[in-house]
Design a protein around this motif. Structure first.
Motif, short mmCIF file in Angstrom:
data_model
loop_
_atom_site.label_atom_id
_atom_site.label_comp_id
_atom_site.label_asym_id
_atom_site.label_seq_id
_atom_site.Cartn_x
_atom_site.Cartn_y
_atom_site.Cartn_z
N GLY A 91 7.90 2.81 13.93
CA GLY A 91 7.40 3.57 13.04
C GLY A 91 6.53 4.25 12.89
N ALA A 92 5.40 3.64 13.53
CA ALA A 92 3.63 4.11 12.70
C ALA A 92 4.32 6.02 13.53
CB ALA A 92 2.91 3.88 13.19
N ALA A 93 5.06 5.65 15.06
CA ALA A 93 5.05 7.18 15.54
C ALA A 93 5.50 8.19 14.41
CB ALA A 93 5.56 6.25 17.12
N LYS A 94 7.01 7.17 14.07
CA LYS A 94 7.49 8.42 12.56
C LYS A 94 7.36 8.58 12.43
CE LYS A 94 11.92 6.36 13.54
NZ LYS A 94 12.92 5.33 13.88
N LEU A 95 6.07 8.40 11.44
CA LEU A 95 5.53 8.92 10.66
C LEU A 95 4.12 9.94 11.25
CD1 LEU A 95 4.39 5.56 8.07
CD2 LEU A 95 5.79 7.53 7.39
N LEU A 96 4.02 9.46 11.87
CA LEU A 96 3.07 10.82 12.70
C LEU A 96 3.65 12.17 13.03
CD1 LEU A 96 0.54 8.06 14.53
CD2 LEU A 96 -0.56 9.54 13.08
N ALA A 97 5.06 11.55 14.11
CA ALA A 97 5.63 13.11 14.32
C ALA A 97 5.64 14.12 12.99
CB ALA A 97 6.81 12.55 14.47
N GLY A 98 5.41 15.56 13.94
CA GLY A 98 5.35 16.28 13.05
C GLY A 98 4.01 16.43 12.30
N THR A 99 2.73 16.31 12.60
CA THR A 99 1.87 16.30 12.35
C THR A 99 0.72 16.86 13.34
OG1 THR A 99 0.87 13.59 12.69
CG2 THR A 99 2.34 14.67 10.42
N PHE A 100 -0.53 17.22 12.53
CA PHE A 100 -1.62 17.57 13.98
C PHE A 100 -1.60 15.88 14.34
CE2 PHE A 100 -3.70 15.16 10.85
CZ PHE A 100 -5.47 15.13 11.41
N MET A 101 -1.52 14.61 14.07
CA MET A 101 -2.32 13.64 14.84
C MET A 101 -0.81 13.24 15.80
SD MET A 101 -3.60 11.79 11.79
CE MET A 101 -2.24 11.79 10.49
N ASP A 102 0.24 13.90 16.20
CA ASP A 102 1.50 12.95 17.17
C ASP A 102 1.02 13.42 18.16
OD1 ASP A 102 3.34 13.21 17.39
OD2 ASP A 102 5.40 14.92 17.14
N ILE B 188 -1.76 5.76 7.86
CA ILE B 188 -1.49 7.21 8.10
C ILE B 188 -0.44 8.29 7.04
CG2 ILE B 188 0.34 8.48 9.41
CD1 ILE B 188 0.17 6.05 10.97
N SER B 189 0.23 7.21 6.31
CA SER B 189 0.34 7.67 4.23
C SER B 189 -0.81 8.61 4.05
CB SER B 189 0.87 7.04 4.22
OG SER B 189 1.45 7.55 2.94
N ARG B 190 -2.18 7.45 3.27
CA ARG B 190 -2.94 7.99 3.15
C ARG B 190 -4.53 9.31 3.97
NH1 ARG B 190 -4.54 8.80 -1.07
NH2 ARG B 190 -3.09 6.35 -1.42
N THR B 191 -3.98 9.48 5.13
CA THR B 191 -4.12 10.73 6.24
C THR B 191 -3.25 11.51 5.37
OG1 THR B 191 -5.49 9.08 7.63
CG2 THR B 191 -5.05 11.48 7.92
N LYS B 192 -2.59 11.45 5.75
CA LYS B 192 -1.27 12.59 5.44
C LYS B 192 -2.07 13.09 3.55
CE LYS B 192 2.81 12.09 6.47
NZ LYS B 192 4.21 12.25 7.17
N VAL B 193 -2.04 12.42 2.58
CA VAL B 193 -1.93 13.02 1.17
C VAL B 193 -3.54 13.27 1.52
CG1 VAL B 193 -2.63 11.67 -0.75
CG2 VAL B 193 -0.48 11.19 0.27
N GLU B 194 -4.69 12.96 1.71
CA GLU B 194 -5.61 13.53 2.00
C GLU B 194 -6.29 14.63 2.41
OE1 GLU B 194 -8.21 12.08 -0.42
OE2 GLU B 194 -6.99 10.35 -0.47
N VAL B 195 -5.85 15.17 3.70
CA VAL B 195 -6.18 16.30 4.63
C VAL B 195 -5.10 16.93 4.73
CG1 VAL B 195 -8.37 14.83 5.16
CG2 VAL B 195 -6.00 14.60 6.85
N GLY B 196 -3.29 16.58 4.77
CA GLY B 196 -2.65 17.00 4.95
C GLY B 196 -2.24 16.63 6.66
#
Length: 693
Positions: free
Chosen positions: A254-265, A288-296
């Motif tokens: 599940g975490a991998a799916k959240l990271l997919a398509g981001t700079f953290m993939d 992961i969600s918090r990172t995406k909110v804070e830094v995109g």
């Protein structure tokens, strides 16, 4: 007997045929009635876009078609019909819309329909669940939504988090006009933004940005986002999900799916987040969600490690990234380098300094766990709205009131994508000691600013003596032969309307004139001018005269030459002549006596007879746009903001800005002022003397 038996048999057959006929006839009738009695949407219907920051309008109901426009979050749109289109999150419904003369399609996933809802059947038939709701103490206004969720997701557990204060009291704690702790994107409708004096500048008709792109939220917006009942749907309820790490739910897949398509993939980041979850006991999905909110999704300078002077430092959760007058991102990197310097034990616990992405991810997760998740703030909602630290309610992880909603959407999509949305989960839903019966309304229905203040009032082109924005009534005597006056006014808000300006014929005695200023959101402010007209004086007072100053018919006085001392109040009184026993006095623009000293744009010369003002004149220092008595870079800045339509200038300021004394105020006036400031030329204060500069 034989005949009778045949007759009975015949009757039985006839009854059978009739019964079959009736059944065959009734089936389509029942089907027809059932369809007609279902609630159906009648188009066209109004709706609101609910995806931040905007939604694309497409020519076809699919995401492969090139957008023909976009709609901002919170904007209203007209739905014309529903059609089948590309499936998004399991929903194939798209709407054909009409928006600003654009005819296109948007997915139903991002639309909230106003003024229509189908009749929902009651699901209060689960007596065990009803008993549970009673035991938890959920108010009736929560229950229908919880019943629907329970019916669809029976494994979900809803826990009432008891808050020992009322919703209204908590709202008053959260809304702080003296210093906001709740921000909203500046792109949101005006009704979402605070108009407290500290948050909204009426003079420029703009909101203060406390961080780039973020302004203080209105009380109505805070109320809407803080009301738990507005988030009891299958997506938004995840703002109440417990953020403690559960390895059975929070998997690496599940975490991998959240990271997919981001700079953290990559496996590096996946391993870092899973390790962070095990150490901090915070959900990796939340981290992961918090990172995406804070830094995109594509990262920022905070995750690059290449910021000059702070090379090699990282901050994935914006910890310590506060400040309106300084750069929050830089402050966050300072924390990554110097944070907790006075507490070596805590610095070691948080693995500071954060000199690698892994250390920043793990150390930051420990910070979140120690300071929030394990400290009465273990849901996204509680990390924004601090309801349990009742000393000041300021222990919040973020200032953006939309963050819990964004987190909820990310969590919902993560579970949905990995196929475990319906598995056991616990939601901690705040229940206040009291709450209004109706949900807090969406504030988007009100548009426009409440700015209805006047900047100036003029009578016959002369500024009303003693005018101040916050004074709403003026009274004075008028002794002139002409009983006709022209009343004009300017507002700070260029889009406000002013009723009451125009030409008036005064009657002897008391004349009351009301000015009504209507802001773009419909709110009104009233100013009243009372003129006691006493008719013609014994003889008409002659106007003042001067051999060195240029006194215009509108009462503006030019020629404040610094080299000859004509910019001093004491010299002005000596060089301006008055007759008929009248006297002269000079006051500043704010009404203070000014017998000596440097004159500035907006200073007034009063001609008095027996202490009554019989004439008013206004000094104009060319180039002194802001009225401080000097021509400097501040005036250039004011003029540039005026030319860029950021601010408005009144007639007096515009007269000072027209340094060239040509047909209009423009960039050529800026050029002349800059050359003066740099010492290349002088500004001649006499009229029409600068045209060839």
């Amino acid at each position: 007997m034989h005949f009778k038996n045949n007759h009975n048999e015949m009757n039985k057959n006839i009854k059978t045929v009739i019964a079959v006929f009736l059944i065959i006839s009734i089936i389509p009738l029942v089907f027809f009635l059932s369809r007609d009695t279902q609630a159906e949407m009648v188009f066209p219907v109004e709706a609101i876009i609910n995806v931040y920051p905007s939604l694309n309008i497409r020519p076809e109901p699919n995401r492969n078609s090139t957008p023909i426009g976009s709609i901002q979050d919170g904007e209203e749109v007209l739905l014309l019909e529903n059609v089948l289109g590309e499936e998004i999150d399991g929903d194939t419904t798209w709407y054909r819309i009409d928006y600003n003369n654009l005819d296109g399609y948007v997915s139903a996933q991002y639309v909230t329909i106003q003024g229509w809802s189908p009749e929902l059947p009651s699901v209060a038939d689960d007596q065990e669940f009803e008993q549970y709701l009673n035991e938890e103490g959920f108010p009736s206004s929560y229950r229908q939504a919880l019943r629907e969720l329970h019916k669809k997701y029976p494994n979900w557990k809803f826990t009432a988090l008891k808050i020992n204060t009322s919703f209204d009291s908590m709202l008053n704690n959260q809304y702080r006009p003296e210093g906001s702790i709740n921000y909203i994107p500046s792109s949101y409708p005006d009704s979402f933004k605070s108009t407290a004096s500290k948050d909204f500048n009426k003079e420029t008709n703009t909101w203060v940005e406390y961080e780039p792109g973020w302004v203080a939220a209105s009380k109505e917006a805070i109320s809407y986002y803080m009301d738990p009942r507005n988030s009891l749907d299958e997506s938004q309820i995840f703002m109440f999900e417990s953020l403690s790490y559960n390895p059975e739910i929070h998997t690496s897949e599940g975490a991998a799916k959240l990271l997919a398509g981001t700079f953290m993939d990559s496996d590096y980041y996946l391993n870092a987040y899973m390790q962070a979850a095990e150490i901090s006991q915070v959900s990796p999905y939340h981290l992961i969600s918090r990172t995406k909110v804070e830094v995109g999704a594509q990262g920022s300078d905070a995750t690059s490690g290449v910021v000059p002077g702070l090379e090699g430092y990282y901050n994935f959760y914006s910890i310590g990234a506060f400040g309106s007058s300084t750069n929050p991102l830089i402050n966050g990197l300072y924390y990554a380098r110097d944070g907790e310097s006075n507490n070596p034990a805590r610095r070691e616990l948080l693995r500071l300094p954060w000199t690698s992405q892994e250390k920043a991810i793990i150390g930051g997760s420990i910070f979140i766990g120690e300071d929030y998740i394990n400290n009465y703030q273990n849901t996204p909602y509680l990390q924004k709205f601090d309801l349990l630290h009742n000393l000041n309610y300021l222990h919040q992880y973020m200032t953006a009131i939309i963050s819990p909603s964004t987190d909820a959407t990310n969590m919902y999509n993560a579970y949905k994508n990995q196929g475990n949305l319906g598995e056991a989960k616990e939601f901690l839903i705040p229940v206040f000691s009291s709450i209004p019966e109706m949900n807090s309304p969406y504030p988007g229905e009100i548009s426009g600013t409440p700015n209805n203040w006047l900047r100036s009032i003029y009578i016959d082109d002369a500024l009303l003596p003693g005018f101040q924005t916050s004074i709403y009534q003026y009274e004075f005597d008028l002794n002139v032969p002409n009983n006709t006056i022209t009343l004009n006014a300017n507002s700070y808000n260029p889009y406000a309307t002013i009723d009451g300006v125009g030409t008036y014929t005064l009657q002897l005695g008391r004349n009351a004139i009301k000015l009504t200023v209507t802001a773009t959101n419909g709110t009104q402010r009233f100013y009243e001018i009372i003129i006691n007209y006493q008719g013609q004086m014994e003889h008409e007072v002659e106007k003042v005269q001067s051999d060195v100053y240029q006194i215009q018919p509108n009462g503006y006085i030019y020629g404040l030459d610094e080299k000859s001392g004509l910019d001093l109040a004491e010299n002005a009184k000596q060089n301006i002549k008055t007759v008929d026993g009248t006297s002269l006095s000079i006051v500043s623009a704010d009404g203070q006596e000014k017998p000596t000293g440097k004159l500035a744009t907006g200073d007034l010369l009063y001609q008095k007879k027996d202490d009554e003002i019989v004439g008013t004149y206004t000094f104009i220092l060319l180039g002194d746009i802001n009225g401080d008595g000097f021509v400097d870079i501040l005036d250039v800045d004011t003029l540039m903001r005026y030319l860029s339509n950021y601010i408005q200038l009144n007639d007096v300021n515009l007269s000072a800005a027209n340094v060239l004394q040509d047909a209009e105020v423009d960039i050529f006036d800026v050029d002349l002022m800059m050359r003066y400031i740099c010492g290349y030329i002088d500004i001649d204060q006499n009229l029409n003397a600068n045209l060839n500069q």
